[in-house]
Design a protein around this motif. Structure first.
Motif, PDB file in Angstrom:
ATOM      1  N   UNK A   4      52.281   2.752 -13.017  1.00  0.00           N
ATOM      2  CA  UNK A   4      52.901   3.500 -14.117  1.00  0.00           C
ATOM      3  C   UNK A   4      52.022   4.691 -14.500  1.00  0.00           C
ATOM      4  N   UNK A   5      50.699   4.503 -14.454  1.00  0.00           N
ATOM      5  CA  UNK A   5      49.776   5.591 -14.762  1.00  0.00           C
ATOM      6  C   UNK A   5      49.924   6.729 -13.749  1.00  0.00           C
ATOM      7  N   UNK A   6      50.096   6.403 -12.489  1.00  0.00           N
ATOM      8  CA  UNK A   6      50.316   7.437 -11.475  1.00  0.00           C
ATOM      9  C   UNK A   6      51.622   8.187 -11.734  1.00  0.00           C
ATOM     10  N   UNK A   7      52.643   7.474 -12.166  1.00  0.00           N
ATOM     11  CA  UNK A   7      53.907   8.135 -12.504  1.00  0.00           C
ATOM     12  C   UNK A   7      53.726   9.065 -13.702  1.00  0.00           C
ATOM     13  N   UNK A   8      52.903   8.664 -14.658  1.00  0.00           N
ATOM     14  CA  UNK A   8      52.627   9.523 -15.812  1.00  0.00           C
ATOM     15  C   UNK A   8      51.920  10.792 -15.364  1.00  0.00           C
ATOM     16  N   UNK A   9      50.968  10.656 -14.458  1.00  0.00           N
ATOM     17  CA  UNK A   9      50.289  11.846 -13.934  1.00  0.00           C
ATOM     18  C   UNK A   9      51.266  12.739 -13.176  1.00  0.00           C
ATOM     19  N   UNK A  10      52.202  12.111 -12.456  1.00  0.00           N
ATOM     20  CA  UNK A  10      53.198  12.889 -11.714  1.00  0.00           C
ATOM     21  C   UNK A  10      54.100  13.678 -12.653  1.00  0.00           C
ATOM     22  N   UNK A  11      54.291  13.201 -13.876  1.00  0.00           N
ATOM     23  CA  UNK A  11      55.064  13.949 -14.871  1.00  0.00           C
ATOM     24  C   UNK A  11      54.197  14.997 -15.563  1.00  0.00           C
TER      25      UNK A  11
END
Length: 62
Positions: free
Chosen positions: A34-41
């Motif tokens: 989920x943290x990687x997805x946040x960085x992707x946003x």
């Protein structure tokens, strides 16, 4: 700012909150994803804002 910027900022904040919650209940692998997805946003927001600032600076030089 455009609507896409606000949407990406909101998604980043929500995903970071979810990631924090997952860390508190010891779901480290899910929290990392989920943290990687946040960085992707968050990265596109930074690029868009940085591009606007750069463009304004170039206009001011002329």
């Amino acid at each position: 700012m455009k609507a896409l910027d606000y949407f990406l900022i909101l998604c980043t904040i929500i995903l970071l909150g979810i990631s924090y919650y997952m860390m508190t209940i010891d779901q480290n692998e899910v929290a990392a994803l989920v943290n990687l997805c946040a960085y992707a946003c968050g990265i596109p927001v930074g690029v868009r804002i940085g591009g606007r600032i750069y463009k304004k600076n170039q206009e001011n030089k002329e």
